[in-house]
Design a protein around this motif. Sequence first.
Motif, mmCIF file in Angstrom:
data_model
loop_
_atom_site.group_PDB
_atom_site.id
_atom_site.type_symbol
_atom_site.label_atom_id
_atom_site.label_comp_id
_atom_site.label_asym_id
_atom_site.label_seq_id
_atom_site.Cartn_x
_atom_site.Cartn_y
_atom_site.Cartn_z
ATOM 1 N N LYS A 93 14.800 60.662 12.850
ATOM 2 C CA LYS A 93 15.559 60.162 14.002
ATOM 3 C C LYS A 93 15.572 58.633 13.988
ATOM 4 O O LYS A 93 14.542 58.005 13.790
ATOM 5 N N HIS A 94 16.750 58.058 14.145
ATOM 6 C CA HIS A 94 17.047 56.624 14.137
ATOM 7 C C HIS A 94 17.076 56.033 12.722
ATOM 8 O O HIS A 94 17.315 54.840 12.568
ATOM 9 N N CYS A 163 23.361 56.335 11.282
ATOM 10 C CA CYS A 163 22.107 56.576 11.992
ATOM 11 C C CYS A 163 21.964 58.070 12.292
ATOM 12 O O CYS A 163 22.900 58.717 12.763
ATOM 13 N N ILE A 165 20.863 60.580 14.622
ATOM 14 C CA ILE A 165 20.563 60.594 16.057
ATOM 15 C C ILE A 165 19.872 61.894 16.487
ATOM 16 O O ILE A 165 19.601 62.082 17.660
ATOM 17 N N SER A 166 19.561 62.757 15.525
ATOM 18 C CA SER A 166 18.942 64.038 15.861
ATOM 19 C C SER A 166 17.465 64.059 15.470
ATOM 20 O O SER A 166 16.985 63.179 14.760
#
Length: 180
Positions: A93-94, A163, A165-166
């Motif tokens: 994530k990110h 990115c 995002i999950s």
Amino acid sequence: MRRSIFEVPLFGPYQVSNWSSDLKSDLLTKFKKTKPKDRACVLTDYNEDTNSPGYKKFIIDTLGQVFSEFSEDIKIPVDKIYVHDMWVETAHKHGHHNIHTHGAVGYSACFYIDFDPEVHGGTIFYAPLHNFINGQSLHFQEAETKEGSVIFFPSCLMHESPCNISEKPRTVCSFNIKFQ
């Protein structure tokens, strides 16, 4: 009279014919054995041993049929295709990979190993020319990306990994191709 004088070739997505959860698991296990480094929410073995990571032969063998299809499409015999560098990145994530190129080395490829099209975005490619009217950059994001697919593109083409995002990790094997 309109004519196009430049073209940016993109090949694929090609699909690994024997793609399975077992093959995915084998690939992820082989990657983890390289002891990847954590670089801002991205685990990667880039620059560790990119010319010959322990999984390189396994991946080349796995992609045999894909290389044959690519070879037919570019009209270069498969025995003239040489995988120069190879590395894997897992974006948590990110995690993302900023806009970059691989230099003028030939073609590069992205092999999507752990990828959920419901929550992950495919590679974004940027045109070398901007919109002629408003100057905005032009980009393309492969919409048909899924696990087991491979895309080939000119190594000098600007691109990025968006990115993640999950909570689900996204793992992609990238490599550069030269021709003998």
